[in-house]
Enzyme design. Structure first.
Site, PDB file in Angstrom:
ATOM      1  N   GLU A  93       0.959  -1.301  -0.046  1.00  0.00           N
ATOM      2  CA  GLU A  93      -0.097   0.059  -0.149  1.00  0.00           C
ATOM      3  C   GLU A  93       0.783   1.272   0.049  1.00  0.00           C
ATOM      4  O   GLU A  93       2.025   1.276   0.545  1.00  0.00           O
ATOM      5  CB  GLU A  93      -0.909  -0.101   1.367  1.00  0.00           C
ATOM      6  CG  GLU A  93      -1.733  -1.344   1.325  1.00  0.00           C
ATOM      7  CD  GLU A  93      -2.935  -1.195   2.329  1.00  0.00           C
ATOM      8  OE1 GLU A  93      -3.068  -0.063   3.182  1.00  0.00           O
ATOM      9  OE2 GLU A  93      -3.777  -2.088   2.658  1.00  0.00           O
ATOM     10  N   CYS A 338      -1.760   6.190   9.448  1.00  0.00           N
ATOM     11  CA  CYS A 338      -0.672   5.510  10.132  1.00  0.00           C
ATOM     12  C   CYS A 338      -0.999   4.261  10.751  1.00  0.00           C
ATOM     13  O   CYS A 338      -1.863   4.265  11.562  1.00  0.00           O
ATOM     14  CB  CYS A 338       0.107   6.528  11.198  1.00  0.00           C
ATOM     15  SG  CYS A 338       0.910   7.788  10.527  1.00  0.00           S
TER      16      CYS A 338
END
Ligand code: SAH
Length: 345
Positions: A93, A338
């Site tokens: 990703e 995150c």
């Protein structure tokens, strides 16, 4: 079964030798290299200035493994997440984070992660393999093309904060950074690149010795050994004193301040003892603190703290002349924030 190597695993000198041996001209290696580093070429046929017999030869000996965008997800806040497939069907990703002044690309260095940070979704998928330098480069260039399409601007900053621990794949990361910063890549300064590590002290020293120019960020989250060992079990092999030593060595060699990334959780590090330990840590090494907003990943052990604790951290760090900022989360609604990168669509 014989699998042909990716042509980019050869350096240009080696390619020149192979071509000469087959009676092709040496300068052809440069032409091939130009096509490969420009990106966007997925076969030898597209290399318009090569003669046909050379194209056939290349096809018989090598492959070009390009990365491929499988899915694009757009967040309400403008963040865009990309699922990118590799030649062996593994998925990584990467994220584009636009602001008024910057387009930051958050990129991956490994498929999965071998570390075991309890609060991070990527840690839950085991490390499948390291990315090659050209896969990191391709990932960046493909993202840059998307950035132009989506925002009309190129990537201005890069953070190695996607999947994986970049320092456990540092050779490929270093090579990729060279390519990204070259004229054939994005042509950006190394100062626009931040490599984030969970704190592999031995490699921090090794990189400092190599005179690297990018910024270093360290995910600390606790300056108390026992707590850090609890939430990041691998850190038992990298004691805090050694980490501190390696960061000072980094500063001595690079003269560049280290960013300390720090998450605060309820009943884990929302207390004065932790704040004081962080201050103690930061006065020992030229650094600035980045308090990161926590993104829930479904582990009930980790809960965001009351706001007053974030304020306390900020107040006390500032009172000790330590620079501190709060990093607001982006892309939460599409699992792009995150610690949320885990190939979840
Ligand atoms: N392995 C490297 C690179 C990954 S960076 C490192 O640890 O630095 C990802 C950053 O997001 C790190 O600072 C990590 O600690 C932080 N992070 C992990 N899980 C998170 C979560 N659930 N919410 C917010 N930040 C998280």
């Amino acid at each position: 079964m014989h699998i042909s190597p990716d042509i980019r695993s050869l350096d240009i000198k080696k390619l020149e030798k192979i071509l000469l041996k087959q009676n092709f001209k040496k300068y052809r290696a440069n032409q091939i290299n130009d096509w490969l580093t420009k990106g966007g070429v997925s076969s030898f046929h597209e290399m318009k200035n090569l003669p046909r017999d050379l194209i056939s030869f290349l096809n018989s000996r090598f492959i070009i493994n390009n990365v491929d965008i499988k899915l694009i997800k757009k967040s309400k806040d403008g963040t865009v997440k990309f699922l990118i497939s590799l030649c062996d069907k593994n998925i990584i990703e990467a994220v584009l984070i636009p602001t008024e002044k910057r387009i930051t690309a958050c990129i991956s260095s490994q498929v999965g992660c071998s570390l075991d940070c309890d609060f991070c979704a990527t840690a839950k998928i085991r490390r499948m393999r390291n990315l090659n330098f050209y896969e990191i480069f391709d990932q960046t260039m493909i993202l840059n093309a998307e950035s132009s399409k989506l925002f009309g601007r190129s990537i201005s900053n890069i953070v190695f904060m996607g999947m994986g621990e970049p320092l456990l794949n540092y050779k490929n990361v270093l090579k990729a950074i060279e390519m990204i910063c070259s004229k054939k890549g994005l042509g950006i300064s190394k100062k626009k690149i931040t490599v984030s590590t969970s704190g592999i002290s031995k490699i921090i020293r090794l990189l400092a010795d190599q005179n690297v120019k990018f910024n270093l960020a360290v995910s600390l989250h606790s300056a108390i050994e026992k707590t850090r060992n609890d939430i990041m079990p691998f850190s038992k092999d990298f004691p805090i004193v050694e980490l501190l030593d390696s960061l000072n060595y980094w500063y001595k060699k690079t003269k560049s301040k280290i960013t300390i990334e720090y998450l605060v959780w309820q009943a884990i590090n929302d207390n004065m003892q932790h704040i004081n330990s962080l201050v103690e840590f930061c006065v020992k090494v030229p650094s600035k603190v980045n308090l990161i907003e926590f993104n829930e990943i479904g582990n009930l052990k980790f809960k965001s703290p009351q706001n007053m604790w974030i304020e306390k951290y900020v107040e006390i760090l500032k009172a000790n002349n330590i620079s501190v900022s709060i990093r607001r989360s982006r892309g939460k609604d599409i699992n792009a924030a995150c610690g949320q990168l885990a190939n979840k669509i």
